[in-house]
Motif scaffolding. Structure first.
Motif, PDB file in Angstrom:
ATOM      1  N   ASN A  48     -11.943   3.530  15.089  1.00 32.17           N
ATOM      2  CA  ASN A  48     -11.710   4.705  14.226  1.00 32.17           C
ATOM      3  C   ASN A  48     -10.331   4.647  13.561  1.00 32.17           C
ATOM      4  O   ASN A  48      -9.593   5.634  13.534  1.00 32.17           O
ATOM      5  N   THR A  49     -10.004   3.475  13.053  1.00 31.57           N
ATOM      6  CA  THR A  49      -8.674   3.236  12.492  1.00 31.57           C
ATOM      7  C   THR A  49      -8.788   2.466  11.190  1.00 31.57           C
ATOM      8  O   THR A  49      -9.596   1.529  11.080  1.00 31.57           O
ATOM      9  N   ARG A  50      -8.002   2.867  10.209  1.00 34.67           N
ATOM     10  CA  ARG A  50      -7.841   2.086   8.992  1.00 34.67           C
ATOM     11  C   ARG A  50      -6.349   1.954   8.701  1.00 34.67           C
ATOM     12  O   ARG A  50      -5.535   2.720   9.236  1.00 34.67           O
ATOM     13  N   LEU A  51      -5.995   1.002   7.842  1.00 30.77           N
ATOM     14  CA  LEU A  51      -4.581   0.799   7.557  1.00 30.77           C
ATOM     15  C   LEU A  51      -4.396   0.235   6.163  1.00 30.77           C
ATOM     16  O   LEU A  51      -5.281  -0.429   5.610  1.00 30.77           O
ATOM     17  N   TRP A  52      -3.234   0.539   5.614  1.00 33.25           N
ATOM     18  CA  TRP A  52      -2.782  -0.075   4.378  1.00 33.25           C
ATOM     19  C   TRP A  52      -1.754  -1.145   4.748  1.00 33.25           C
ATOM     20  O   TRP A  52      -0.730  -0.846   5.381  1.00 33.25           O
ATOM     21  N   VAL A  53      -2.033  -2.390   4.390  1.00 33.19           N
ATOM     22  CA  VAL A  53      -1.067  -3.468   4.597  1.00 33.19           C
ATOM     23  C   VAL A  53      -0.148  -3.475   3.384  1.00 33.19           C
ATOM     24  O   VAL A  53      -0.573  -3.796   2.268  1.00 33.19           O
ATOM     25  N   ILE A  54       1.108  -3.113   3.592  1.00 31.60           N
ATOM     26  CA  ILE A  54       2.035  -2.984   2.458  1.00 31.60           C
ATOM     27  C   ILE A  54       3.051  -4.122   2.405  1.00 31.60           C
ATOM     28  O   ILE A  54       3.786  -4.244   1.421  1.00 31.60           O
ATOM     29  N   ALA A  55       3.091  -4.967   3.434  1.00 34.76           N
ATOM     30  CA  ALA A  55       3.919  -6.173   3.397  1.00 34.76           C
ATOM     31  C   ALA A  55       3.326  -7.201   4.340  1.00 34.76           C
ATOM     32  O   ALA A  55       2.823  -6.852   5.408  1.00 34.76           O
ATOM     33  N   ARG A  56       3.384  -8.460   3.928  1.00 34.65           N
ATOM     34  CA  ARG A  56       2.980  -9.577   4.776  1.00 34.65           C
ATOM     35  C   ARG A  56       3.763 -10.791   4.324  1.00 34.65           C
ATOM     36  O   ARG A  56       4.194 -10.865   3.162  1.00 34.65           O
ATOM     37  N   PRO A  57       4.007 -11.759   5.220  1.00 40.16           N
ATOM     38  CA  PRO A  57       4.731 -12.959   4.799  1.00 40.16           C
ATOM     39  C   PRO A  57       4.014 -13.675   3.658  1.00 40.16           C
ATOM     40  O   PRO A  57       2.798 -13.882   3.697  1.00 40.16           O
ATOM     41  N   LEU A  58       4.787 -14.014   2.637  1.00 41.66           N
ATOM     42  CA  LEU A  58       4.282 -14.750   1.490  1.00 41.66           C
ATOM     43  C   LEU A  58       5.239 -15.889   1.194  1.00 41.66           C
ATOM     44  O   LEU A  58       6.438 -15.665   1.017  1.00 41.66           O
ATOM     45  N   SER A  59       4.737 -17.106   1.149  1.00 38.00           N
ATOM     46  CA  SER A  59       5.591 -18.255   0.871  1.00 38.00           C
ATOM     47  C   SER A  59       6.280 -18.083  -0.471  1.00 38.00           C
ATOM     48  O   SER A  59       5.646 -17.772  -1.478  1.00 38.00           O
ATOM     49  N   GLY A  60       7.598 -18.267  -0.480  1.00 36.93           N
ATOM     50  CA  GLY A  60       8.371 -18.142  -1.702  1.00 36.93           C
ATOM     51  C   GLY A  60       8.796 -16.727  -2.017  1.00 36.93           C
ATOM     52  O   GLY A  60       9.473 -16.478  -3.017  1.00 36.93           O
ATOM     53  N   GLU A  63       9.535 -13.218   3.791  1.00 34.49           N
ATOM     54  CA  GLU A  63       8.847 -14.087   4.736  1.00 34.49           C
ATOM     55  C   GLU A  63       8.996 -13.722   6.213  1.00 34.49           C
ATOM     56  O   GLU A  63       8.483 -14.443   7.053  1.00 34.49           O
ATOM     57  N   THR A  64       9.684 -12.639   6.551  1.00 34.88           N
ATOM     58  CA  THR A  64       9.986 -12.434   7.965  1.00 34.88           C
ATOM     59  C   THR A  64       9.146 -11.371   8.652  1.00 34.88           C
ATOM     60  O   THR A  64       9.177 -11.275   9.877  1.00 34.88           O
ATOM     61  N   PHE A  65       8.389 -10.542   7.920  1.00 34.24           N
ATOM     62  CA  PHE A  65       7.782  -9.385   8.576  1.00 34.24           C
ATOM     63  C   PHE A  65       6.479  -8.990   7.900  1.00 34.24           C
ATOM     64  O   PHE A  65       6.162  -9.414   6.785  1.00 34.24           O
ATOM     65  N   SER A  66       5.714  -8.139   8.595  1.00 38.94           N
ATOM     66  CA  SER A  66       4.601  -7.427   7.981  1.00 38.94           C
ATOM     67  C   SER A  66       4.775  -5.937   8.278  1.00 38.94           C
ATOM     68  O   SER A  66       5.447  -5.556   9.244  1.00 38.94           O
TER      69      SER A  66
END
Length: 271
Positions: A48-60, A63-66
Motif C-alpha cells: 500500500n505504498t507509492r513513491l516519487w523517485v526525485i533523484a537517482r545516480p546518473l553517470s556524468g 552520483e552519490t545518492f537517491s
C-alpha cells in the motif's frame, strides 16, 4: 511547521503544458507539478505504498545518492524496506504519522520527524494511522573507512534541533544540523536550511558537494549556474558538484528546504 507534500492527480486537459521543469548539465529542477500519479513507482516488499523517485545516480551528473517521496496508505509499510546492505538512510516526515522500528526499538514519527539509519541495520516502517503518511527517504551507499566506526542510528524531530544562524546574518539565514559537522563517521548530511523574508545567500557558492534540495515551505529565486529560477514549496532542485548557487527569499513567509550533501570523504580517484 507547514511542509508541502505532493498529492498526485493529473492536470486538466485544458491546462497549459508549459512549466518550470528543466534538466541541464549542471542542475535539474523538478517543479511540484511534475509529481503526478503517472510517474509514481512501487518497490519490492512494500505494501500500500507509492513513491516519487526525485533523484537517482546518473553517470556524468549527480552520483552519490537517491531520494524518494514515499506515500504510505493506512495499513501500509514494509518489514523489509531496504534490499541494499550498503545503504544508509535518512527519513523525514512531511505529512501524517509513521511507526519506524530500528534494531528492535520502536519510534513514532510525526511531521518533522527525522531518523538516521546506518547501513546493515534491521528496520521496518508501518502506517498504523487512519490517514496516509508522506516522508522523504534519502539513500546513500555508505563509504566505510578502516579505523572509523559507522555512525549510530538516531531519531529526533526538527522542533528539537536548534537552528544555528550563519555568521553576520542576524538570524535571517539558519541551518538545523542533525549530525555534528565534526563527526567524520558521517559521510552525508541532511539538514534544514531556513531564510526569513529578505534573507540571502550573498555569494555564488561553488563547492565539491552535490545537493538535493526539496523546498518544504515558501518561495524564492535561486541562482543555479547562470540562471535565476523561481522556486516554491514542493519543488526539488538537483545540483552537480561545483554548480554555482545562491538564493534570495522574497517572502511573504519563511523559505525552508531539506538539503542533502555528501561530506567527509576523499573524492574517488577511480570509477
Amino acid at each position: 511547521m507547514n511542509y508541502y507534500a505532493p498529492q498526485g492527480g493529473l492536470p486538466a486537459q485544458t491546462d497549459l503544458t508549459t512549466d518550470r521543469a528543466v534538466f541541464t548539465e549542471a542542475y535539474a529542477v523538478l517543479p511540484r507539478g511534475t509529481m503526478r500519479d503517472i510517474v509514481t513507482s512501487r518497490l519490492p516488499f512494500w505494501d500500500n505504498t507509492r513513491l516519487w523517485v526525485i533523484a537517482r545516480p546518473l553517470s556524468g551528473f549527480a552520483e552519490t545518492f537517491s531520494q524518494y517521496i514515499v506515500e504510505v496508505a493506512p495499513g501500509g509499510g514494509s518489514t523489509n524496506p531496504e534490499t541494499d546492505l550498503t545503504a544508509e538512510a535518512v527519513l523525514f516526515v512531511v505529512n501524517g504519522n509513521i511507526t519506524v522500528t530500528i534494531d528492535g526499538s520502536q519510534h513514532a514519527l510525526t511531521p518533522g520527524g527525522y531518523a538516521f539509519i546506518p547501513p546493515g541495520l534491521d528496520w521496518t516502517v508501518h502506517n498504523h494511522a487512519d490517514t496516509p503518511c508522506t516522508f522523504h527517504w534519502i539513500r546513500k551507499a555508505y563509504e566505510r573507512i578502516d579505523g572509523i566506526d559507522v555512525p549510530d542510528a538516531f531519531v529526533t524531530n526538527e522542533t528539537d534541533v536548534e537552528g544555528i544562524p550563519m555568521p553576520g546574518t542576524d538570524g535571517a539565514w539558519k541551518t538545523q544540523r542533525f549530525a555534528d559537522p565534526d563527526d567524520v563517521r558521517h559521510d552525508m548530511h541532511v539538514n534544514i536550511v531556513s531564510f526569513q523574508p529578505g534573507g540571502v545567500i550573498p555569494f555564488p557558492e561553488t563547492h565539491v558537494m552535490e545537493h538535493g534540495l526539496y523546498i518544504l515551505e515558501g518561495k524564492a529565486v535561486y541562482l543555479l549556474n547562470k540562471d535565476w529560477v523561481e522556486v516554491q514549496a514542493g519543488d526539488f532542485l538537483w545540483l552537480r558538484s561545483f554548480c554555482p548557487q545562491a538564493c534570495y527569499a522574497g517572502g511573504p513567509g519563511p523559505f525552508r528546504y531539506l538539503l542533502y550533501k555528501d561530506v567527509n570523504r576523499h573524492p574517488k580517484l577511480t570509477l
